[in-house]
Design a protein around this motif. Structure first.
Motif, PDB file in Angstrom:
ATOM      1  N   MET A   1       0.848  -1.182   0.000  1.00 41.69           N
ATOM      2  CA  MET A   1       0.000   0.000   0.000  1.00 41.69           C
ATOM      3  C   MET A   1       0.884   1.231   0.000  1.00 41.69           C
ATOM      4  SD  MET A   1      -1.466   0.266   3.887  1.00 41.69           S
ATOM      5  CE  MET A   1      -0.480  -0.560   5.106  1.00 41.69           C
ATOM      6  N   LYS A   2       0.399   2.284  -0.566  1.00 43.79           N
ATOM      7  CA  LYS A   2       1.101   3.560  -0.585  1.00 43.79           C
ATOM      8  C   LYS A   2       0.500   4.415   0.525  1.00 43.79           C
ATOM      9  CE  LYS A   2       3.673   6.250  -3.380  1.00 43.79           C
ATOM     10  NZ  LYS A   2       4.950   5.895  -3.907  1.00 43.79           N
ATOM     11  N   LEU A   3       1.358   4.946   1.403  1.00 45.57           N
ATOM     12  CA  LEU A   3       0.911   5.778   2.517  1.00 45.57           C
ATOM     13  C   LEU A   3       1.316   7.228   2.286  1.00 45.57           C
ATOM     14  CD1 LEU A   3       1.990   3.468   5.476  1.00 45.57           C
ATOM     15  CD2 LEU A   3      -0.261   3.628   4.404  1.00 45.57           C
ATOM     16  N   TYR A   4       0.516   8.151   2.779  1.00 46.50           N
ATOM     17  CA  TYR A   4       0.765   9.591   2.656  1.00 46.50           C
ATOM     18  C   TYR A   4       0.579  10.228   4.017  1.00 46.50           C
ATOM     19  CZ  TYR A   4      -0.274  14.487   1.604  1.00 46.50           C
ATOM     20  OH  TYR A   4      -0.286  15.860   1.580  1.00 46.50           O
ATOM     21  N   ARG A   5       1.496  11.125   4.347  1.00 43.31           N
ATOM     22  CA  ARG A   5       1.366  11.925   5.575  1.00 43.31           C
ATOM     23  C   ARG A   5       1.747  13.359   5.241  1.00 43.31           C
ATOM     24  NH1 ARG A   5       4.978   9.738  10.270  1.00 43.31           N
ATOM     25  NH2 ARG A   5       3.785  11.241  11.446  1.00 43.31           N
ATOM     26  N   PHE A   6       1.135  14.292   5.945  1.00 49.84           N
ATOM     27  CA  PHE A   6       1.541  15.690   5.849  1.00 49.84           C
ATOM     28  C   PHE A   6       2.033  16.097   7.228  1.00 49.84           C
ATOM     29  CE2 PHE A   6       0.975  20.287   5.987  1.00 49.84           C
ATOM     30  CZ  PHE A   6       1.673  20.646   4.835  1.00 49.84           C
ATOM     31  N   LEU A   7       3.317  16.397   7.298  1.00 51.62           N
ATOM     32  CA  LEU A   7       3.936  16.792   8.563  1.00 51.62           C
ATOM     33  C   LEU A   7       3.912  18.306   8.672  1.00 51.62           C
ATOM     34  CD1 LEU A   7       7.061  14.468   8.264  1.00 51.62           C
ATOM     35  CD2 LEU A   7       4.885  13.976   9.395  1.00 51.62           C
ATOM     36  N   SER A   8       3.569  18.824   9.840  1.00 51.10           N
ATOM     37  CA  SER A   8       3.580  20.276  10.024  1.00 51.10           C
ATOM     38  C   SER A   8       4.041  20.591  11.442  1.00 51.10           C
ATOM     39  CB  SER A   8       2.204  20.879   9.758  1.00 51.10           C
ATOM     40  OG  SER A   8       1.263  20.391  10.673  1.00 51.10           O
ATOM     41  N   GLU A   9       4.557  21.781  11.580  1.00 46.98           N
ATOM     42  CA  GLU A   9       5.121  22.192  12.872  1.00 46.98           C
ATOM     43  C   GLU A   9       5.474  23.670  12.768  1.00 46.98           C
ATOM     44  OE1 GLU A   9       6.017  21.841  16.587  1.00 46.98           O
ATOM     45  OE2 GLU A   9       5.851  19.890  15.616  1.00 46.98           O
ATOM     46  N   GLU A  10       5.660  24.309  13.911  1.00 50.94           N
ATOM     47  CA  GLU A  10       6.196  25.673  13.898  1.00 50.94           C
ATOM     48  C   GLU A  10       7.561  25.658  13.221  1.00 50.94           C
ATOM     49  OE1 GLU A  10       6.349  27.833  17.560  1.00 50.94           O
ATOM     50  OE2 GLU A  10       4.366  27.134  18.150  1.00 50.94           O
ATOM     51  N   ASP A  11       7.956  26.797  12.676  1.00 48.13           N
ATOM     52  CA  ASP A  11       9.235  26.922  11.970  1.00 48.13           C
ATOM     53  C   ASP A  11      10.384  26.994  12.973  1.00 48.13           C
ATOM     54  OD1 ASP A  11      11.204  27.286  10.106  1.00 48.13           O
ATOM     55  OD2 ASP A  11      10.675  29.348   9.619  1.00 48.13           O
ATOM     56  N   THR A  12      10.674  25.830  13.562  1.00 42.91           N
ATOM     57  CA  THR A  12      11.785  25.684  14.504  1.00 42.91           C
ATOM     58  C   THR A  12      12.520  24.399  14.132  1.00 42.91           C
ATOM     59  OG1 THR A  12      10.568  24.338  16.106  1.00 42.91           O
ATOM     60  CG2 THR A  12      10.406  26.756  16.356  1.00 42.91           C
ATOM     61  N   SER A  13      13.539  24.077  14.878  1.00 45.24           N
ATOM     62  CA  SER A  13      14.264  22.836  14.615  1.00 45.24           C
ATOM     63  C   SER A  13      13.363  21.614  14.829  1.00 45.24           C
ATOM     64  CB  SER A  13      15.515  22.738  15.485  1.00 45.24           C
ATOM     65  OG  SER A  13      15.167  22.700  16.857  1.00 45.24           O
ATOM     66  N   ALA A  14      12.281  21.766  15.578  1.00 46.84           N
ATOM     67  CA  ALA A  14      11.349  20.646  15.801  1.00 46.84           C
ATOM     68  C   ALA A  14      10.783  20.146  14.475  1.00 46.84           C
ATOM     69  CB  ALA A  14      10.224  21.065  16.737  1.00 46.84           C
ATOM     70  N   PHE A  15      10.516  21.061  13.554  1.00 46.62           N
ATOM     71  CA  PHE A  15      10.008  20.654  12.235  1.00 46.62           C
ATOM     72  C   PHE A  15      11.059  19.832  11.503  1.00 46.62           C
ATOM     73  CE2 PHE A  15       9.728  21.462   7.636  1.00 46.62           C
ATOM     74  CZ  PHE A  15       8.530  20.817   7.383  1.00 46.62           C
ATOM     75  N   CYS A  16      12.293  20.288  11.494  1.00 47.52           N
ATOM     76  CA  CYS A  16      13.370  19.555  10.819  1.00 47.52           C
ATOM     77  C   CYS A  16      13.559  18.177  11.443  1.00 47.52           C
ATOM     78  CB  CYS A  16      14.673  20.349  10.879  1.00 47.52           C
ATOM     79  SG  CYS A  16      14.597  21.902   9.971  1.00 47.52           S
ATOM     80  N   HIS A  17      13.460  18.087  12.767  1.00 46.82           N
ATOM     81  CA  HIS A  17      13.596  16.797  13.441  1.00 46.82           C
ATOM     82  C   HIS A  17      12.444  15.859  13.071  1.00 46.82           C
ATOM     83  CE1 HIS A  17      17.142  17.573  15.827  1.00 46.82           C
ATOM     84  NE2 HIS A  17      16.645  18.767  16.139  1.00 46.82           N
ATOM     85  N   LYS A  18      11.237  16.407  12.961  1.00 43.99           N
ATOM     86  CA  LYS A  18      10.076  15.597  12.597  1.00 43.99           C
ATOM     87  C   LYS A  18      10.249  15.004  11.197  1.00 43.99           C
ATOM     88  CE  LYS A  18       5.864  16.864  13.866  1.00 43.99           C
ATOM     89  NZ  LYS A  18       4.541  17.524  13.942  1.00 43.99           N
ATOM     90  N   VAL A  19      10.696  15.824  10.243  1.00 42.66           N
ATOM     91  CA  VAL A  19      10.911  15.348   8.869  1.00 42.66           C
ATOM     92  C   VAL A  19      12.083  14.367   8.832  1.00 42.66           C
ATOM     93  CG1 VAL A  19      11.508  16.025   6.508  1.00 42.66           C
ATOM     94  CG2 VAL A  19       9.891  17.412   7.835  1.00 42.66           C
ATOM     95  N   THR A  20      13.164  14.670   9.532  1.00 42.81           N
ATOM     96  CA  THR A  20      14.330  13.782   9.578  1.00 42.81           C
ATOM     97  C   THR A  20      13.947  12.426  10.150  1.00 42.81           C
ATOM     98  OG1 THR A  20      15.859  15.629   9.753  1.00 42.81           O
ATOM     99  CG2 THR A  20      16.663  13.499  10.496  1.00 42.81           C
ATOM    100  N   ASP A  21      13.141  12.411  11.197  1.00 37.87           N
ATOM    101  CA  ASP A  21      12.688  11.157  11.793  1.00 37.87           C
ATOM    102  C   ASP A  21      11.903  10.331  10.768  1.00 37.87           C
ATOM    103  OD1 ASP A  21      12.244   9.329  14.055  1.00 37.87           O
ATOM    104  OD2 ASP A  21      10.164  10.035  13.954  1.00 37.87           O
ATOM    105  N   ALA A  22      11.007  10.982  10.044  1.00 41.00           N
ATOM    106  CA  ALA A  22      10.226  10.277   9.025  1.00 41.00           C
ATOM    107  C   ALA A  22      11.137   9.708   7.936  1.00 41.00           C
ATOM    108  CB  ALA A  22       9.184  11.207   8.417  1.00 41.00           C
TER     109      ALA A  22
END
Length: 67
Positions: A1-22
């Motif tokens: 199956m193909k999965l889709y997610r949209f990640l969002s966060e305040e413009d801080t390093s937390a966003f970069c960490h969330k995308v990096t984790d994914a």
């Protein structure tokens, strides 16, 4: 199956960490990132779509973050 997610966060390093984790869990970037001003909170917000091919069959109960 193909999965889709949209990640969002305040413009801080937390966003970069969330995308990096994914990315480290096998998700791939899908399209360009986006950024917008959140008037209610008074902060910039970032977003990035990610996709992943995973075994199984999709249902609305599929826990996307568990993959």
């Amino acid at each position: 199956m193909k999965l889709y997610r949209f990640l969002s966060e305040e413009d801080t390093s937390a966003f970069c960490h969330k995308v990096t984790d994914a990315l480290n869990k096998g998700w791939e970037l899908h399209g360009s990132p986006t950024q917008t001003w959140d008037h209610a909170a008074g902060v910039m917000r970032c977003g990035q779509a990610v996709v992943k091919e995973a075994p199984g069959t999709y249902t609305p109960d599929t826990k996307l973050g568990a993959h």
